[in-house]
Design a protein around this motif. Sequence first.
Motif, PDB file in Angstrom:
ATOM      1  N   UNK A   8     -82.807  42.322 -10.891  1.00 46.02           N
ATOM      2  CA  UNK A   8     -81.451  42.014 -11.347  1.00 46.02           C
ATOM      3  C   UNK A   8     -80.940  40.731 -10.704  1.00 46.02           C
ATOM      4  N   UNK A   9     -81.199  40.578  -9.428  1.00 44.19           N
ATOM      5  CA  UNK A   9     -80.761  39.381  -8.709  1.00 44.19           C
ATOM      6  C   UNK A   9     -81.501  38.134  -9.205  1.00 44.19           C
ATOM      7  N   UNK A  10     -82.792  38.278  -9.466  1.00 42.23           N
ATOM      8  CA  UNK A  10     -83.575  37.157  -9.988  1.00 42.23           C
ATOM      9  C   UNK A  10     -83.048  36.718 -11.341  1.00 42.23           C
ATOM     10  N   UNK A  11     -82.790  37.681 -12.210  1.00 43.54           N
ATOM     11  CA  UNK A  11     -82.288  37.381 -13.544  1.00 43.54           C
ATOM     12  C   UNK A  11     -81.000  36.558 -13.479  1.00 43.54           C
ATOM     13  N   UNK A  12     -80.048  37.009 -12.665  1.00 45.19           N
ATOM     14  CA  UNK A  12     -78.758  36.319 -12.567  1.00 45.19           C
ATOM     15  C   UNK A  12     -78.912  34.931 -11.949  1.00 45.19           C
ATOM     16  N   UNK A  13     -79.705  34.831 -10.884  1.00 41.76           N
ATOM     17  CA  UNK A  13     -79.839  33.534 -10.213  1.00 41.76           C
ATOM     18  C   UNK A  13     -80.547  32.509 -11.090  1.00 41.76           C
ATOM     19  N   UNK A  14     -81.624  32.917 -11.743  1.00 39.48           N
ATOM     20  CA  UNK A  14     -82.374  31.977 -12.582  1.00 39.48           C
ATOM     21  C   UNK A  14     -81.497  31.471 -13.722  1.00 39.48           C
ATOM     22  N   UNK A  15     -80.724  32.362 -14.343  1.00 34.62           N
ATOM     23  CA  UNK A  15     -79.854  31.934 -15.428  1.00 34.62           C
ATOM     24  C   UNK A  15     -78.733  31.024 -14.928  1.00 34.62           C
ATOM     25  N   UNK A  16     -78.223  31.312 -13.732  1.00 34.13           N
ATOM     26  CA  UNK A  16     -77.183  30.457 -13.165  1.00 34.13           C
ATOM     27  C   UNK A  16     -77.724  29.067 -12.865  1.00 34.13           C
ATOM     28  N   UNK A  17     -78.929  28.989 -12.313  1.00 29.19           N
ATOM     29  CA  UNK A  17     -79.521  27.691 -11.995  1.00 29.19           C
ATOM     30  C   UNK A  17     -79.861  26.909 -13.261  1.00 29.19           C
ATOM     31  N   UNK A  18     -80.173  27.612 -14.348  1.00 30.95           N
ATOM     32  CA  UNK A  18     -80.446  26.954 -15.629  1.00 30.95           C
ATOM     33  C   UNK A  18     -79.164  26.547 -16.349  1.00 30.95           C
ATOM     34  N   UNK A  19     -78.045  27.121 -15.937  1.00 32.43           N
ATOM     35  CA  UNK A  19     -76.788  26.832 -16.612  1.00 32.43           C
ATOM     36  C   UNK A  19     -76.559  27.659 -17.860  1.00 32.43           C
ATOM     37  N   UNK A  20     -77.255  28.798 -17.988  1.00 34.03           N
ATOM     38  CA  UNK A  20     -77.132  29.642 -19.187  1.00 34.03           C
ATOM     39  C   UNK A  20     -76.494  30.998 -18.898  1.00 34.03           C
ATOM     40  N   UNK A  21     -76.011  31.205 -17.683  1.00 31.65           N
ATOM     41  CA  UNK A  21     -75.469  32.503 -17.285  1.00 31.65           C
ATOM     42  C   UNK A  21     -74.167  32.808 -18.027  1.00 31.65           C
ATOM     43  N   UNK A  22     -74.028  34.049 -18.487  1.00 32.81           N
ATOM     44  CA  UNK A  22     -72.801  34.511 -19.131  1.00 32.81           C
ATOM     45  C   UNK A  22     -72.237  35.710 -18.360  1.00 32.81           C
ATOM     46  N   UNK A  23     -71.007  36.083 -18.686  1.00 32.17           N
ATOM     47  CA  UNK A  23     -70.433  37.269 -18.068  1.00 32.17           C
ATOM     48  C   UNK A  23     -71.242  38.506 -18.439  1.00 32.17           C
ATOM     49  N   UNK A  24     -71.749  38.537 -19.660  1.00 30.47           N
ATOM     50  CA  UNK A  24     -72.592  39.659 -20.060  1.00 30.47           C
ATOM     51  C   UNK A  24     -73.841  39.771 -19.212  1.00 30.47           C
ATOM     52  N   UNK A  25     -74.412  38.621 -18.830  1.00 26.25           N
ATOM     53  CA  UNK A  25     -75.584  38.633 -17.948  1.00 26.25           C
ATOM     54  C   UNK A  25     -75.234  39.229 -16.596  1.00 26.25           C
ATOM     55  N   UNK A  26     -74.081  38.876 -16.052  1.00 26.46           N
ATOM     56  CA  UNK A  26     -73.654  39.428 -14.767  1.00 26.46           C
ATOM     57  C   UNK A  26     -73.431  40.937 -14.865  1.00 26.46           C
ATOM     58  N   UNK A  28     -90.812  17.936 -10.350  1.00 22.86           N
ATOM     59  CA  UNK A  28     -90.731  18.171 -11.794  1.00 22.86           C
ATOM     60  C   UNK A  28     -91.153  19.596 -12.150  1.00 22.86           C
ATOM     61  N   UNK A  29     -90.579  20.105 -13.217  1.00 21.02           N
ATOM     62  CA  UNK A  29     -91.025  21.377 -13.773  1.00 21.02           C
ATOM     63  C   UNK A  29     -90.211  22.582 -13.363  1.00 21.02           C
ATOM     64  N   UNK A  30     -89.026  22.387 -12.824  1.00 20.31           N
ATOM     65  CA  UNK A  30     -88.251  23.537 -12.346  1.00 20.31           C
ATOM     66  C   UNK A  30     -87.821  24.455 -13.481  1.00 20.31           C
ATOM     67  N   UNK A  31     -87.368  23.877 -14.599  1.00 19.48           N
ATOM     68  CA  UNK A  31     -86.856  24.708 -15.689  1.00 19.48           C
ATOM     69  C   UNK A  31     -87.929  25.620 -16.273  1.00 19.48           C
ATOM     70  N   UNK A  32     -89.149  25.126 -16.328  1.00 17.51           N
ATOM     71  CA  UNK A  32     -90.246  25.951 -16.849  1.00 17.51           C
ATOM     72  C   UNK A  32     -90.345  27.255 -16.065  1.00 17.51           C
ATOM     73  N   UNK A  33     -90.304  27.163 -14.743  1.00 17.39           N
ATOM     74  CA  UNK A  33     -90.463  28.366 -13.924  1.00 17.39           C
ATOM     75  C   UNK A  33     -89.195  29.210 -13.918  1.00 17.39           C
ATOM     76  N   UNK A  34     -88.033  28.579 -13.960  1.00 18.12           N
ATOM     77  CA  UNK A  34     -86.805  29.363 -14.026  1.00 18.12           C
ATOM     78  C   UNK A  34     -86.742  30.171 -15.325  1.00 18.12           C
ATOM     79  N   UNK A  35     -87.191  29.585 -16.427  1.00 20.95           N
ATOM     80  CA  UNK A  35     -87.241  30.326 -17.687  1.00 20.95           C
ATOM     81  C   UNK A  35     -88.243  31.472 -17.619  1.00 20.95           C
ATOM     82  N   UNK A  36     -89.361  31.261 -16.931  1.00 22.53           N
ATOM     83  CA  UNK A  36     -90.330  32.349 -16.746  1.00 22.53           C
ATOM     84  C   UNK A  36     -89.720  33.467 -15.901  1.00 22.53           C
ATOM     85  N   UNK A  37     -88.913  33.098 -14.898  1.00 19.49           N
ATOM     86  CA  UNK A  37     -88.243  34.110 -14.077  1.00 19.49           C
ATOM     87  C   UNK A  37     -87.278  34.933 -14.921  1.00 19.49           C
ATOM     88  N   UNK A  38     -86.547  34.268 -15.796  1.00 16.29           N
ATOM     89  CA  UNK A  38     -85.627  34.981 -16.692  1.00 16.29           C
ATOM     90  C   UNK A  38     -86.388  35.928 -17.597  1.00 16.29           C
TER      91      UNK A  38
END
Length: 576
Positions: free
Chosen positions: A389-407, A217-227
Amino acid sequence: MKRILLMSFLVICLLMQSCDDDFLVNPPEDQVAAEYFFNTGKDLEVATNDFYTMLPTTGTYTDDGSSDNMMQLTPAARIRGGRIVPTERGSGGWNWTRLRDINFFLENYNKVEDDMAKQHYSGVAKFFRAYFYFDKVVNFGDVPWYGQVMEAGDPELYKPRESRQIVMDSVLADIDYAIENIPEQVQLNRITRYTALILKARIALFEGTFRKYHNIDGSDKFLNEAVSASQELINSGAYGIYSAGGPEEAYRGLFARDDQDVTETILARDFDQELEQHNLGYLMTAPTMGGWGMTKDAVNSYLMTDGSRFTSKEDFQTMEYYEEMQDRDPRLTQTTAGPGFTVIGESSPEPVSLDASTTGYRIIKALPPRSQWNAAYFDVIIFRYAEALLIFAEAKAELGTLTQGDLDISINLLRDRVAMPHLMLSEANTNPDPYQENLYSNIEQGENKGVILEIRRERRIELFNEGLRWQDLLRWKEGKKVEQPMVGIYFSSLGAHDFNNDGTPDVYLHQGDASGAPSGVTSLINVMQKPLTNGTSGNLDPFSDGGEFVEPKDYFYPIPIEDLQLNENLEQNPGW
């Protein structure tokens, strides 16, 4: 800085009486030392200087040799299933001396009246406590949390391990304190607010993806912190992408230059020809030393220059060296020696030699000029902006919030450095790469699977041989990846092979008799000593026994036997 750190280290060892102590307590002389030492802001700086010795040095550029990225002369215990339970107390990574030093500082720094110094250096101390505990959680999972100096006989010394949830929340609190209190400066060799941001991003990505793929439990909390941490670093504008020399030189030049600068490098270990040298040049070139060679599936992961997949070619598995190196992502031949490879500072191509590489794919990332092959002094990067940069893209992709602008503000900046086509979100998700999917059996099967695979590809390529690959396999629950073949260059047959396509053979394969080798051959390979996968043809196979990874046991290291005996409340990690 080196002289400062050396003197600081000696001073703190005398004051804290803990340099040779593997425990969490020390004699009462510590309190006397604190009374006379913690008086000025300079005292706090000197005390925290010692903590810098916790940071990695040359091991940053060798750790991938114990992963699926590179094969070394002697396969590492952690990929061949050869780790054992250590006996001696405080061994195998279960050492708490540095935590005791940090906690001692945090209990005494308030004696100083300089408020700005207290704020700054307490932040540095908490940075290092977060760094210390993150390493412990990566290696052991649940660990006891000690937030203060322990005295002999204190029952807290013998408490059980806390859950990783409790420990990682405390780590997050420490790194947030560091971000809030350390000044916002750009300094190459000192911990700053920016260093704390990149450490937080690394910690949060690891923990978020570890929890996601290990069903905690708690993956999204840390992925959002990574973002948030990586995005803050991006928005600061403090760093950019090093591009000197253009697409064909910039990536290689970033690591091989003598002195780092703050264009992209956030923190580096400083070396100097006169004051402190290291042996990386020797390890990378001496045939009897590291012998590191890139693995074939890592080579296969580099795209073509037009952005298409190399592994979409029908004959990609049986393509010989010269052909497979053509028209590829420029980072490939800035990481492993390609046809016509030239040593930095020289004008003539280096003769083809496979002697210093187990797989034939010789590592040249961070290879210095020839003058440093015996004693090197180029700086070693510990943190750089590309990782954010890599962390930002991966965390957003794993959260399902990644956009082309993010890439476009992350991954595609890295591709711009080497003039590669941009990663397009819709294309990646519409047509996931089956080769990459085969590498990662536990990949998320949702609508972002394709782009997550592409981000993993990009991360492997961009951060190759920077000491993060093993952690990546752990957090993605991909330990079994080390059981896939770790082979090298493909040869269609014994005999002569022209690696540079100049009409002159460079490499000659034989079965113990090299008398038929044409003149001009610079590399002889006896397949009786360096076997091929199919006997007289196939890939170089330096690890024919293959890797072994036992789930879930091998995701963690074992606790030493003596520590378990001293503290009956500790429990060994599962399977050990």
